[in-house]
Design a protein around this motif. Sequence first.
Motif, mmCIF file in Angstrom:
data_model
loop_
_atom_site.group_PDB
_atom_site.id
_atom_site.type_symbol
_atom_site.label_atom_id
_atom_site.label_comp_id
_atom_site.label_asym_id
_atom_site.label_seq_id
_atom_site.Cartn_x
_atom_site.Cartn_y
_atom_site.Cartn_z
ATOM 1 N N VAL A 1 0.833 -1.205 0.000
ATOM 2 C CA VAL A 1 0.000 0.000 0.000
ATOM 3 C C VAL A 1 0.867 1.254 0.000
ATOM 4 O O VAL A 1 0.682 2.145 -0.825
ATOM 5 C CB VAL A 1 -0.962 0.001 1.210
ATOM 6 C CG1 VAL A 1 -1.730 1.304 1.302
ATOM 7 C CG2 VAL A 1 -1.909 -1.185 1.126
ATOM 8 N N SER A 2 1.791 1.326 0.926
ATOM 9 C CA SER A 2 2.664 2.497 1.025
ATOM 10 C C SER A 2 3.819 2.183 1.970
ATOM 11 O O SER A 2 3.806 1.174 2.664
ATOM 12 C CB SER A 2 1.889 3.713 1.554
ATOM 13 O OG SER A 2 1.546 3.511 2.915
ATOM 14 N N ARG A 3 4.784 3.077 1.997
ATOM 15 C CA ARG A 3 5.906 2.897 2.924
ATOM 16 C C ARG A 3 5.432 2.980 4.364
ATOM 17 O O ARG A 3 5.918 2.264 5.238
ATOM 18 C CB ARG A 3 6.969 3.952 2.675
ATOM 19 C CG ARG A 3 7.732 3.696 1.407
ATOM 20 C CD ARG A 3 8.850 4.683 1.233
ATOM 21 N NE ARG A 3 9.513 4.398 -0.031
ATOM 22 C CZ ARG A 3 10.173 5.270 -0.723
ATOM 23 N NH1 ARG A 3 10.306 6.504 -0.277
ATOM 24 N NH2 ARG A 3 10.746 4.932 -1.851
ATOM 25 N N ARG A 4 4.470 3.840 4.630
ATOM 26 C CA ARG A 4 3.943 3.968 5.993
ATOM 27 C C ARG A 4 3.304 2.659 6.453
ATOM 28 O O ARG A 4 3.510 2.195 7.557
ATOM 29 C CB ARG A 4 2.932 5.109 6.061
ATOM 30 C CG ARG A 4 2.346 5.283 7.460
ATOM 31 C CD ARG A 4 1.452 6.497 7.519
ATOM 32 N NE ARG A 4 1.043 6.745 8.892
ATOM 33 C CZ ARG A 4 -0.214 6.721 9.302
ATOM 34 N NH1 ARG A 4 -1.191 6.488 8.466
ATOM 35 N NH2 ARG A 4 -0.501 6.955 10.568
ATOM 36 N N PHE A 5 2.516 2.048 5.570
ATOM 37 C CA PHE A 5 1.870 0.791 5.930
ATOM 38 C C PHE A 5 2.881 -0.345 6.023
ATOM 39 O O PHE A 5 2.702 -1.266 6.814
ATOM 40 C CB PHE A 5 0.738 0.450 4.963
ATOM 41 C CG PHE A 5 -0.524 1.195 5.271
ATOM 42 C CD1 PHE A 5 -1.400 0.724 6.212
ATOM 43 C CD2 PHE A 5 -0.815 2.394 4.638
ATOM 44 C CE1 PHE A 5 -2.562 1.411 6.528
ATOM 45 C CE2 PHE A 5 -1.961 3.092 4.949
ATOM 46 C CZ PHE A 5 -2.841 2.607 5.893
ATOM 47 N N GLU A 6 3.947 -0.285 5.245
ATOM 48 C CA GLU A 6 5.011 -1.281 5.386
ATOM 49 C C GLU A 6 5.665 -1.153 6.765
ATOM 50 O O GLU A 6 5.925 -2.151 7.430
ATOM 51 C CB GLU A 6 6.060 -1.103 4.292
ATOM 52 C CG GLU A 6 7.175 -2.112 4.387
ATOM 53 C CD GLU A 6 8.199 -1.975 3.280
ATOM 54 O OE1 GLU A 6 9.042 -2.871 3.161
ATOM 55 O OE2 GLU A 6 8.175 -0.969 2.542
ATOM 56 N N MET A 7 5.890 0.086 7.190
ATOM 57 C CA MET A 7 6.473 0.325 8.499
ATOM 58 C C MET A 7 5.550 -0.191 9.609
ATOM 59 O O MET A 7 5.985 -0.846 10.557
ATOM 60 C CB MET A 7 6.716 1.836 8.685
ATOM 61 C CG MET A 7 7.939 2.184 9.453
ATOM 62 S SD MET A 7 8.266 3.959 9.388
ATOM 63 C CE MET A 7 6.842 4.635 10.188
ATOM 64 N N ILE A 8 4.261 0.093 9.470
ATOM 65 C CA ILE A 8 3.284 -0.360 10.464
ATOM 66 C C ILE A 8 3.197 -1.882 10.465
ATOM 67 O O ILE A 8 3.143 -2.513 11.517
ATOM 68 C CB ILE A 8 1.903 0.286 10.208
ATOM 69 C CG1 ILE A 8 1.971 1.781 10.501
ATOM 70 C CG2 ILE A 8 0.813 -0.395 11.024
ATOM 71 C CD1 ILE A 8 0.755 2.567 10.068
ATOM 72 N N ARG A 9 3.218 -2.478 9.276
ATOM 73 C CA ARG A 9 3.126 -3.941 9.174
ATOM 74 C C ARG A 9 4.302 -4.622 9.869
ATOM 75 O O ARG A 9 4.169 -5.709 10.408
ATOM 76 C CB ARG A 9 3.074 -4.375 7.719
ATOM 77 C CG ARG A 9 2.913 -5.884 7.566
ATOM 78 C CD ARG A 9 3.207 -6.332 6.191
ATOM 79 N NE ARG A 9 4.631 -6.198 5.941
ATOM 80 C CZ ARG A 9 5.312 -6.971 5.122
ATOM 81 N NH1 ARG A 9 4.701 -7.908 4.469
ATOM 82 N NH2 ARG A 9 6.585 -6.790 4.927
ATOM 83 N N ASN A 10 5.441 -3.997 9.881
ATOM 84 C CA ASN A 10 6.629 -4.577 10.510
ATOM 85 C C ASN A 10 6.814 -4.136 11.953
ATOM 86 O O ASN A 10 7.791 -4.525 12.590
ATOM 87 C CB ASN A 10 7.873 -4.230 9.692
ATOM 88 C CG ASN A 10 7.890 -4.953 8.365
ATOM 89 O OD1 ASN A 10 7.511 -6.110 8.280
ATOM 90 N ND2 ASN A 10 8.304 -4.272 7.328
#
Length: 127
Positions: free
Chosen positions: A59-68
């Motif tokens: 979805v986005s870099r922000r969501f990648e950060m949240i996912r991890n």
Amino acid sequence: SRPGEIKESQEDFLDDSSLHIQVAIVFGNSDFLEQLPVPLVLYIISFLELEDIARLSQVSRRFEMIRNSNALWENIVQNLCDTITPEMKELAQEMGWKQFFTNRLQLQLQLQRRRQKQDAQNKTQTE
């Protein structure tokens, strides 16, 4: 006009430009999800299936950060596990909640080693 509710399928939404305009009027032209505070995003994500959570990084870099993030995986583990012993919680905090969740066999070995180490320490303290 008064607020209302329109129930359409995703395909209908994608094909209907008037619905796009209505959403843009309510939420503006910026991405609403990108502006939500992290605790609220974590709460919303808690309702997703694991496969959908795995796709969040697309979805986005922000969501990648949240996912991890540790916070997300701590919520996932607590929602899926009936009981988390203090020992398990301490180990998960040391190794990271995502790794804790994804490495069950490794977890069992580490817990066994930890117990053996604590037993040895307790034995030396009593002697």
